[in-house]
Design a protein around this motif. Sequence first.
Motif, PDB file in Angstrom:
ATOM      1  N   VAL A 181       9.585   5.703   3.972  1.00 50.16           N
ATOM      2  CA  VAL A 181       9.134   7.085   3.862  1.00 50.16           C
ATOM      3  C   VAL A 181      10.110   7.770   2.924  1.00 50.16           C
TER       4      VAL A 181
ATOM      5  N   THR B 259       0.857  -1.187   0.000  1.00 52.24           N
ATOM      6  CA  THR B 259       0.000   0.000   0.000  1.00 52.24           C
ATOM      7  C   THR B 259       0.888   1.229   0.000  1.00 52.24           C
ATOM      8  N   ILE B 260       0.608   2.158  -0.889  1.00 57.51           N
ATOM      9  CA  ILE B 260       1.395   3.393  -0.884  1.00 57.51           C
ATOM     10  C   ILE B 260       0.453   4.578  -0.747  1.00 57.51           C
ATOM     11  N   VAL B 261       0.724   5.395   0.253  1.00 54.87           N
ATOM     12  CA  VAL B 261      -0.129   6.569   0.467  1.00 54.87           C
ATOM     13  C   VAL B 261       0.711   7.835   0.299  1.00 54.87           C
ATOM     14  N   LYS B 262       0.036   8.916  -0.048  1.00 56.87           N
ATOM     15  CA  LYS B 262       0.732  10.191  -0.172  1.00 56.87           C
ATOM     16  C   LYS B 262       0.454  10.975   1.102  1.00 56.87           C
ATOM     17  N   ASP B 263       1.490  11.561   1.662  1.00 53.34           N
ATOM     18  CA  ASP B 263       1.290  12.319   2.907  1.00 53.34           C
ATOM     19  C   ASP B 263       0.544  13.619   2.625  1.00 53.34           C
TER      20      ASP B 263
ATOM     21  N   GLY C  84       4.133   2.162   2.172  1.00 53.40           N
ATOM     22  CA  GLY C  84       5.020   3.284   1.883  1.00 53.40           C
ATOM     23  C   GLY C  84       4.289   4.594   2.021  1.00 53.40           C
ATOM     24  N   VAL C  85       5.009   5.603   2.516  1.00 53.30           N
ATOM     25  CA  VAL C  85       4.438   6.943   2.577  1.00 53.30           C
ATOM     26  C   VAL C  85       5.274   7.852   1.685  1.00 53.30           C
ATOM     27  N   VAL C  86       4.633   8.435   0.679  1.00 55.67           N
ATOM     28  CA  VAL C  86       5.308   9.422  -0.157  1.00 55.67           C
ATOM     29  C   VAL C  86       5.158  10.748   0.552  1.00 55.67           C
ATOM     30  N   GLY C  87       6.275  11.246   1.093  1.00 53.30           N
ATOM     31  CA  GLY C  87       6.183  12.498   1.843  1.00 53.30           C
ATOM     32  C   GLY C  87       7.522  12.886   2.417  1.00 53.30           C
TER      33      GLY C  87
ATOM     34  N   LEU D 290       0.654   5.620   8.919  1.00 50.33           N
ATOM     35  CA  LEU D 290       1.704   4.609   9.066  1.00 50.33           C
ATOM     36  C   LEU D 290       1.595   3.932  10.437  1.00 50.33           C
TER      37      LEU D 290
END
Lengths: 261, 320
Positions: free
Chosen positions: B284, A239-243, B299-302, A251
């Motif tokens: 991250v 799963t990939i989320v955008k902050d 994963g966090v794109v940030g 997370l």
Amino acid sequence: MSLRIVVTVKYVPDATGDRHFAEDLTVDRDDVDGLLSELDEYAVEQALQIADEADDAEITVLTVGPEDAKDALRKALSMGADKAVHVEDDDLHGTDIVGTSLVLAKAIEKAGFDLVVCGMASTDGTAGVVPALLAERLGVPQVTLLSEVSVEDGVVKGRRDGDTASEQVEASLPAVVSVTDQSGEARYPSFKGIMAAKKKPVESWDLSDLGLEADEVGLAGAWTVVDAAAERPARSAGTIVKDEGEGGKQLAEFLAGQKFI
Amino acid sequence: MAEVLVYVDHVDGAVRKPTLELLTLARRLGEPVALALGAGAADTAAALAEHGATRVLTHDAAEYADYLVVPKVDALQAAYEAVSPAAVLVPSSAEGKEIAARLAVRVGSGVITDATDLQAGEQGPVATQSAFAASFTTTTRVSKGTPVITVKPNSAPVESAPAAGTVEALAVSFSEQATGTKVTARTPRASTGRPDLTEAAIVVSGGRGVNGAENFGIIEALADSLGAAVGASRAAVDAGWYPHSNQVGQTGKSVSPQLYIANGISGAIQHRAGMQTSKTIVAVNKDAEAPIFDLVDYGVVGDLFDVVPQLTEEVNTRKG
Ligand SMILES: Cc1cc2nc3c(=O)[nH]c(=O)nc-3n(C[C@H](O)[C@H](O)[C@H](O)COP(=O)(O)OP(=O)(O)OC[C@H]3O[C@@H](n4cnc5c(N)ncnc54)[C@H](O)[C@@H]3O)c2cc1C
Ligand SMILES: Cc1cc2nc3c(=O)[nH]c(=O)nc-3n(C[C@H](O)[C@H](O)[C@H](O)COP(=O)(O)OP(=O)(O)OC[C@H]3O[C@@H](n4cnc5c(N)ncnc54)[C@H](O)[C@@H]3O)c2cc1C
């Protein structure tokens, strides 16, 4: 008195290429470009620096590998090594660690040495034990995994950074040294170096030159056997989320769901 | 039943976890006989017995601390000759691998390095290895002599299996080569109080994206909230932001924790080589295209400077 340095350099498939095994479960060398193992560049560099400090020194680079392995020797020569030895023989295909150390030790003895300089590990087999085995076979001290190295008055000194301590170590020559990638950036070959390398001697030796029999090396003579090699299944897409301000909390939620918190 | 010789890694008598894992694997092959050397060797016996060692061979001499590697090879060879084992298992530390390989050549055997699993097979122990930055898994056997195998940390569970653990003094005579390489000074690594990188269940790592030694504090704070070890990419180490002993990857430590959290790390092949076998991987990174995202479970794109402190705070709150 001249200091005779032998640097062992391995020719390996490029780590950024699509590395895989051939049908006989040896490394497939046809589908991926080969190069001088990057960790052996550090060995060449330290040998060059040691030679610079010595009154009179000669550096021989040595590889055991197929025809194309000459490329690794050329690279080392263009960095500044003086001459090269290529041990090449069809019967060497599939040689394992014990066999490789046998061939290298015979070749080093034949070349003549006061100091052997190796990389810390190859970038394909990555065992990191060939230098210690060369010391064992040559009956000389091992001064391995050094992040700093110097030679003075027939004594090699260095720093070995281990798991629990950092040690200063020293031994009298002749000795086998291996250096880590902390030992200092390797130089790039200059244009002059590349041109000069073309004129430097490259000797080719086969098993008979080393007094070895085919059944002491290669796949048939190996002390180990690979029964199977399977590509690791690709990880299923995560799963990939955008902050957008809540990334850390999202997370944390995931980690809690996995029972890490 | 056949005996299996296990080389013990310990610090002043405290047995390190990878050795206890070796005992689990050794019991699949036969009866574990442990060899402990140096200061505190006899103090290892209780822990080794608790985990299945039937006998504990010990020897202490100044040579083990004063000279590099060879005295330990001499002792392992003495134990080998005394026990005539069916296999020899050694932890895959840099030193462990050198000791194992030299023994193998001395006794005319093959050596397998960095096994990640071990099973009994009809033709002797079958080792699993990871190849090419963990993109392949191979199974390998030693086909000549007595199998000498080094095993990576986190390759087997630590299991209690009480056995006699009888302490026996081993007789060792050192070879001429034993005193060849002198250790002239030793600086022990300062303890951070955090778990050992290779043994930790959780590893939190920082890379070039952390952008400065002073910023590693936020990586450490996250690690501490999770009881984790701290790792670093080579870029962060080369920049001098974190010690080399914490580097994860091909030329650093290889780790295989339950959870790996990569912060500001792109995921170069040499970094992946050291962490790809982690059970759960989290990253991250502000670049959605970073190759590390191909590996992640989450994963966090940030920007890590926003995401990491928020995560730390949330972990601390939930722990309450
Ligand atoms: C994925 C993989 C796993 C393997 N596992 C095993 C195993 O468990 N047991 C086994 O017996 N064999 C194994 N092999 C075979 C082994 O890698 C080769 O025999 C190899 O030539 C020696 O080991 P290494 O490359 O790991 O060298 P390392 O010990 O990592 O090399 C250290 C240094 O030795 C020198 N060196 C090594 N090889 C050469 C060479 N051919 N020419 C010149 N210098 C050299 C270089 O200076 C190098 O930096 C494996 C190979 C692969 C690809
Ligand atoms: C022989 C050899 C051996 C090597 N051994 C190792 C090894 O053992 N270990 C190792 O790690 N490398 C090793 N390397 C180096 C490796 O090739 C890479 O250069 C290195 O891993 C890159 O480190 P990095 O990911 O931290 O940096 P980069 O590749 O520069 O990536 C930095 C990442 O941080 C992200 N970022 C930047 N700012 C932020 C922010 N504010 N918030 C979030 N994300 C941000 C960027 O998007 C980028 O993806 C080796 C190389 C060679 C040739």
